[in-house]
Design a protein around this motif. Structure first.
Motif, PDB file in Angstrom:
ATOM      1  N   MET A   1      -8.292 -23.740 -11.602  1.00 50.47           N
ATOM      2  CA  MET A   1      -8.268 -24.733 -12.662  1.00 50.47           C
ATOM      3  C   MET A   1      -8.481 -26.111 -12.061  1.00 50.47           C
ATOM      4  SD  MET A   1      -5.364 -25.437 -15.552  1.00 50.47           S
ATOM      5  CE  MET A   1      -6.055 -24.309 -16.750  1.00 50.47           C
TER       6      MET A   1
ATOM      7  N   THR B   1     -15.821 -15.768 -14.879  1.00 50.90           N
ATOM      8  CA  THR B   1     -15.656 -16.320 -16.225  1.00 50.90           C
ATOM      9  C   THR B   1     -15.416 -17.814 -16.093  1.00 50.90           C
ATOM     10  OG1 THR B   1     -13.262 -15.978 -16.275  1.00 50.90           O
ATOM     11  CG2 THR B   1     -14.634 -14.182 -17.109  1.00 50.90           C
TER      12      THR B   1
ATOM     13  N   ALA C   1     -13.827 -21.073 -18.452  1.00 48.99           N
ATOM     14  CA  ALA C   1     -13.259 -21.712 -19.641  1.00 48.99           C
ATOM     15  C   ALA C   1     -13.348 -23.212 -19.430  1.00 48.99           C
ATOM     16  CB  ALA C   1     -11.814 -21.280 -19.860  1.00 48.99           C
ATOM     17  N   LEU C   2     -13.836 -23.909 -20.441  1.00 45.13           N
ATOM     18  CA  LEU C   2     -14.120 -25.340 -20.372  1.00 45.13           C
ATOM     19  C   LEU C   2     -13.386 -26.068 -21.483  1.00 45.13           C
ATOM     20  CD1 LEU C   2     -17.982 -25.963 -20.178  1.00 45.13           C
ATOM     21  CD2 LEU C   2     -16.248 -26.989 -18.712  1.00 45.13           C
TER      22      LEU C   2
ATOM     23  N   ASP D   1     -14.702 -19.352 -22.368  1.00 45.46           N
ATOM     24  CA  ASP D   1     -14.230 -20.029 -23.571  1.00 45.46           C
ATOM     25  C   ASP D   1     -14.696 -21.476 -23.498  1.00 45.46           C
ATOM     26  OD1 ASP D   1     -12.868 -20.387 -25.947  1.00 45.46           O
ATOM     27  OD2 ASP D   1     -10.882 -20.474 -25.044  1.00 45.46           O
TER      28      ASP D   1
ATOM     29  N   LEU E   1     -11.692 -27.418 -16.156  1.00 40.02           N
ATOM     30  CA  LEU E   1     -12.567 -26.282 -15.876  1.00 40.02           C
ATOM     31  C   LEU E   1     -11.724 -25.179 -15.285  1.00 40.02           C
ATOM     32  CD1 LEU E   1     -15.139 -28.309 -13.729  1.00 40.02           C
ATOM     33  CD2 LEU E   1     -15.107 -28.094 -16.212  1.00 40.02           C
ATOM     34  N   CYS E   2     -11.743 -24.014 -15.893  1.00 31.79           N
ATOM     35  CA  CYS E   2     -10.954 -22.903 -15.353  1.00 31.79           C
ATOM     36  C   CYS E   2     -11.876 -21.721 -15.109  1.00 31.79           C
ATOM     37  CB  CYS E   2      -9.831 -22.537 -16.313  1.00 31.79           C
ATOM     38  SG  CYS E   2      -8.704 -21.331 -15.589  1.00 31.79           S
TER      39      CYS E   2
ATOM     40  N   THR F   1     -12.468 -17.897 -13.214  1.00 36.64           N
ATOM     41  CA  THR F   1     -11.897 -16.711 -12.586  1.00 36.64           C
ATOM     42  C   THR F   1     -13.061 -15.936 -11.984  1.00 36.64           C
ATOM     43  OG1 THR F   1     -10.206 -16.625 -14.304  1.00 36.64           O
ATOM     44  CG2 THR F   1     -10.456 -14.668 -12.939  1.00 36.64           C
TER      45      THR F   1
ATOM     46  N   PHE G   1     -14.622 -12.689  -9.706  1.00 35.47           N
ATOM     47  CA  PHE G   1     -14.375 -11.292  -9.392  1.00 35.47           C
ATOM     48  C   PHE G   1     -15.255 -10.912  -8.205  1.00 35.47           C
ATOM     49  CE2 PHE G   1     -13.946 -12.176 -13.844  1.00 35.47           C
ATOM     50  CZ  PHE G   1     -12.717 -11.624 -14.175  1.00 35.47           C
TER      51      PHE G   1
END
Lengths: 278, 278
Positions: free
Chosen positions: A1, A40, A42-43, A75, A83-84, A86, A88
């Motif tokens: 994050m 992924t 998320a913003l 998202d 900004l998050c 993840t 893999f």
């Protein structure tokens, strides 16, 4: 994050931000010897700004494409810029590089050069003045870090413990030492001679020179340990990954880190790390 | 990604927030018929507040434990309050419920009751006055939603298309219809008679009654379609999952949604959804 004002400046080039947001996550995979697979995002955005999003996406996806790492979900929402990601990755069973695997008498290595990103931050803050070329170079260290993905994978079966240097060498090496129940000697002379310290730091005072190389974060190099009998294998892995590595110290049984200065004096460091709430 | 002031009020009980942060993500798994496995949590916090973190963790982990969904990683940093969760689930190959699978003449169902969370928001904003018991009940809809995980899994092989109702029935059904290239008739009378509309809405004006049930988000019920021959199987799935489901409409070939009022008049709805940047 990643939070505006804490992990990046509001004035940052959005393309550089997109690059760095993924780079720091790929760096975590690199530290385990893992191969990137997907991520992924998320913003939270204060507003939908097309020019900003265009630059950000370019920086993000160029790096993702370079590593074959697909954006598979996420998202978008309104809010203070955040900004998050993840990521893999995968690594063959029992081959992940772990923080807890360092052994007494292991060599300690770092990749690339250290301290540049911290010097850039100091220059941005007005705490040091640099020549334009030097400023551009250290700014690049801060804004366009190269995740050491190829090196991490090349070190599988060669290195023992590894971490990426996000919060500074002393802090991140400290995580390895703590998890492994050991200590270390670091040699500033070895670091200087090998090129482990960003040469632009020598333009600044010796205070910066040492402190930034030891405690400056944001360079996203790897720190790792390997047994002395693996020196040729480490060198071969570095060549395969086209990434310089430098031997900078030795793992000791005694907890704590002793930093040996070039003049022979020693400094007992408390392995400090960046405190997000300080 | 949940942002203070947008997805939740700053005055929210931290335990309820912890519950809801995971519940809305489990709801996404439920909508695909997936079984929850694990999740990551990244938190930006203005400050490290132990009492707040204690309540938040309790709400979060109680729900996680109830679903056997382990917290496997994440991040913590300082910044404007922001919660970013990524959940992982699994579903047998080719059995995931998808938005694009609705067929003409399918029945349309919703689970539970709709509109309560939206009415609670209106009450919080001072736009409507409710009896204390009613306010407590709709507030519970908003703050403690129940993700329909068991129902989603029970509907595998029974339902065709599914989505969770996070942004309102019209909006989320609209996603299904758009992805499936079809339209729908919705019957308000069926919704009222079956109990698909939160009964507390009838205490408010008929304006609220219809609008909130159709466009109010945040209830996290499921909307799904199934062929008419599967009505018994849908009822059996609902019983297995101990979750009420209500037949509220029919899939039509003609794009768009027609809402049939109890008085026989029809309202051509544009399937609106919550716009995060409006």
């Amino acid at each position: 994050m990643l939070v505006e004002g804490r992990h990046f400046l509001s004035t940052v080039d959005p393309q550089a931000l997109g690059h760095k947001a993924l780079a720091v996550n790929l760096s975590d995979l690199a530290a385990m010897g893992a191969e990137p697979l997907a991520f992924t995002l998320a913003l939270a955005l204060p507003r939908a700004d097309e020019a900003w999003l265009d630059g950000f996406s370019r920086g993000l996806l160029d790096l993702a494409d370079a590593h074959g790492c697909a954006l598979v979900g996420g998202d978008t929402t309104a809010g203070p810029l955040n900004l998050c990601l993840t990521v893999f990755g995968q690594v063959p069973e029992h081959q992940a590089l772990r923080r807890s695997a360092a052994c007494v008498d292991d060599d300690i290595y770092v990749s690339g050069t250290l301290g540049g990103a911290r010097l850039a931050l100091q220059a941005f803050r007005g705490g040091v003045r640099l020549e334009a070329d030097d400023f551009a170079a250290v700014r690049r260290c801060m804004e366009w870090p190269t995740p050491r993905v190829a090196l991490g994978q090349a070190l599988r079966g060669v290195a023992r413990a590894a971490a990426d240097i996000s919060d500074g060498l002393l802090g991140d090496l400290g995580h390895i030492l703590h998890a492994s129940g050991v200590g270390a000697d670091l040699h500033l002379q070895w670091m200087e001679n090998s090129g482990a310290i960003n040469p632009i730091l020598s333009c600044a005072s010796s205070h910066f020179f040492h402190e930034y190389a030891l405690t400056g974060g944001d360079d996203y190099e790897l720190v790792f340990t390997a047994p002395p009998h693996a020196r040729n294998a480490v060198a071969a892995a570095a060549r395969r990954a086209d990434t310089p590595v430098h031997r900078v110290g030795v793992v000791r049984a005694q907890p704590g880190v002793t930093v040996h200065r070039a003049d022979g004096t020693a400094w007992q460091a408390t392995a400090r790390s960046f405190d997000h709430f300080a």
